[in-house]
Design a protein around this motif. Structure first.
Motif, mmCIF file in Angstrom:
data_model
loop_
_atom_site.group_PDB
_atom_site.id
_atom_site.type_symbol
_atom_site.label_atom_id
_atom_site.label_comp_id
_atom_site.label_asym_id
_atom_site.label_seq_id
_atom_site.Cartn_x
_atom_site.Cartn_y
_atom_site.Cartn_z
ATOM 1 N N PRO A 58 92.632 -50.225 82.218
ATOM 2 C CA PRO A 58 91.453 -49.582 82.234
ATOM 3 C C PRO A 58 90.984 -48.910 83.481
ATOM 4 C CG PRO A 58 91.227 -51.901 82.505
ATOM 5 C CD PRO A 58 92.606 -51.733 82.196
ATOM 6 N N ALA A 64 87.615 -46.715 85.439
ATOM 7 C CA ALA A 64 86.069 -46.815 85.647
ATOM 8 C C ALA A 64 85.954 -45.580 86.675
ATOM 9 C CB ALA A 64 85.820 -48.079 86.553
ATOM 10 N N ASP A 103 89.129 -45.739 75.226
ATOM 11 C CA ASP A 103 87.918 -46.429 75.336
ATOM 12 C C ASP A 103 87.761 -47.147 76.557
ATOM 13 O OD1 ASP A 103 87.311 -45.308 72.607
ATOM 14 O OD2 ASP A 103 88.145 -47.051 71.691
ATOM 15 N N PHE A 104 86.445 -47.230 76.776
ATOM 16 C CA PHE A 104 86.031 -48.031 78.191
ATOM 17 C C PHE A 104 84.692 -48.971 77.695
ATOM 18 C CE2 PHE A 104 84.769 -43.974 78.937
ATOM 19 C CZ PHE A 104 83.325 -43.928 79.248
ATOM 20 N N PRO A 105 84.123 -50.110 78.366
ATOM 21 C CA PRO A 105 83.075 -50.809 78.044
ATOM 22 C C PRO A 105 82.124 -49.922 79.053
ATOM 23 C CG PRO A 105 84.678 -52.225 78.537
ATOM 24 C CD PRO A 105 85.575 -50.877 78.782
ATOM 25 N N PRO A 106 80.984 -49.903 78.671
ATOM 26 C CA PRO A 106 79.659 -49.254 79.239
ATOM 27 C C PRO A 106 79.631 -49.636 80.789
ATOM 28 C CG PRO A 106 78.875 -50.005 77.219
ATOM 29 C CD PRO A 106 80.191 -50.646 77.342
ATOM 30 N N ASP A 107 80.067 -51.132 81.113
ATOM 31 C CA ASP A 107 79.875 -51.286 82.478
ATOM 32 C C ASP A 107 81.191 -50.974 83.357
ATOM 33 O OD1 ASP A 107 81.737 -52.909 81.405
ATOM 34 O OD2 ASP A 107 80.828 -54.739 81.706
ATOM 35 N N TYR A 108 81.957 -50.102 82.699
ATOM 36 C CA TYR A 108 83.210 -49.484 83.735
ATOM 37 C C TYR A 108 82.697 -48.052 84.291
ATOM 38 C CZ TYR A 108 86.860 -52.528 82.485
ATOM 39 O OH TYR A 108 87.903 -53.813 82.423
ATOM 40 N N LEU A 133 83.707 -57.528 87.527
ATOM 41 C CA LEU A 133 84.005 -57.644 86.196
ATOM 42 C C LEU A 133 85.198 -58.885 85.705
ATOM 43 C CD1 LEU A 133 83.838 -53.958 85.454
ATOM 44 C CD2 LEU A 133 81.988 -55.807 85.070
#
Length: 334
Positions: A182, A184, A212-217, A238
């Motif tokens: 991932p 960021a 894709d990546f989570p919002p907190d990235y 994280l």
């Protein structure tokens, strides 16, 4: 006689010429023979006389001064940019006033008001908040305006900048090619034009590669080393820290690298880092920082040239837009 008490009448009397002739010698607006010019200049030098800039501006309705409004004078990118502007304007006899806003909207508006109140000839602004509605009154007052950035051109305000969406996308695609895990993004001042553009570039690159990546990235910070350090600390806390990070400028990247090293990570083996701007320090850290070069000196010189064309009256048409090229500089951090 003290130099501060010397008048143009004193110079004219001592040189044996009229006050009008002395005025023409210093203004250059009328031809004067070489012998007379030399005699007047010799007398002026002996008395320590200098023509009044205030009186000259009242006569000409020009101050021969331009204002440079930037968000952070301590950021090396803006320092180089301001020097480029000054170099361009100084060669044509213009002085510059440098103003720092700390990216605060009220400061931007205050300086624009000062430019009108002081009847300056031109303004170059790197605005984080104000838009055309705040710049239009300057044009209406006969003040030339150049705004940093690309986008819609309105009225007689010119724009010069880099395609920040494109260069952010180039940087992130480079990162995605080299990192399997991932990635960021450490943003700058959230909501500012540079932040919005660079975030769009980050999202576009991820979407084009199906990553894709989570919002907190995506974390927001200041465009500073401390901001980068704080943003990197959040990401490393994280449960699944990123393997690569794109930073909204080089100062953020330097702070991010510092924290990563303090946490025992190897760059780029454990964490790849990319910045943008290519300030001098980018090549001096270990490992050297991969970044996107925006030529700040050229940006300044191009802004200065565009402003000069309006201040001199050589160009009086609608607003123009100039997009400068960027370059991905690949170094050891990614």
């Amino acid at each position: 006689m003290p130099a501060g008490q010397i008048t143009i009448e004193d110079v004219a009397k001592s040189a044996g010429v009229s006050v009008t002739t002395v005025s023409h010698v210093f203004s250059g607006h009328r031809p004067v023979n070489a012998e007379t010019i030399q005699r007047v200049q010799d007398v002026a030098a002996r008395f320590g006389y200098r023509p009044s800039a205030v009186a000259r501006s009242l006569r000409s309705q020009r101050t021969e001064t331009a204002m440079i409004i930037i968000p952070d004078i301590t950021n090396p990118f803006y320092t180089v940019f301001a020097r480029g502007v000054q170099d361009a304007l100084r060669k044509q006899g213009y002085h510059t006033v440098l103003c720092n806003t700390d990216a605060i909207e009220s400061e931007e508006r205050d300086y624009l008001g000062e430019a009108i109140a002081r009847r300056l000839d031109g303004v170059i602004i790197g605005a984080f908040h104000v838009g055309h509605e705040a710049l239009a009154p300057l044009s209406a007052a006969g003040i030339a305006v150049v705004s940093l950035g690309v986008g819609k051109v309105e009225g007689q305000v010119d724009r010069v900048g880099f395609d920040q969406v494109a260069f952010a996308r180039d940087a992130v695609e480079h990162l995605l090619d080299r990192v399997s895990g991932p990635i960021a993004f450490i943003d700058g001042d959230e909501g500012s034009p540079p932040s919005r553009a660079r975030r769009l570039g980050f999202l576009a690159a991820c979407e084009s590669r199906g990553r894709d990546f989570p919002p907190d990235y995506v974390v927001s910070a200041d465009f500073t080393i401390d901001g980068g350090a704080q943003g990197m600390a959040k990401l490393l806390d994280l449960d699944a820290p990123p393997r690569g990070v794109f930073c909204a400028n080089d100062l953020i990247a330097l702070g991010a690298m510092r924290v990563a090293k303090e946490r025992g990570l190897r760059i780029p083996e454990d964490l790849a880092v990319i910045g943008c701007d290519d300030i001098d320090a980018a090549a001096l850290v270990t490992p050297p920082l991969t970044t996107v070069r925006q030529d700040a000196d050229r940006l300044g010189r191009e802004c200065g040239a565009m402003l000069l064309s309006r201040m001199s009256g050589a160009y009086q048409g609608p607003g123009r837009s100039l997009i400068l090229p960027h370059e991905l500089i690949v170094r050891g951090s990614a």
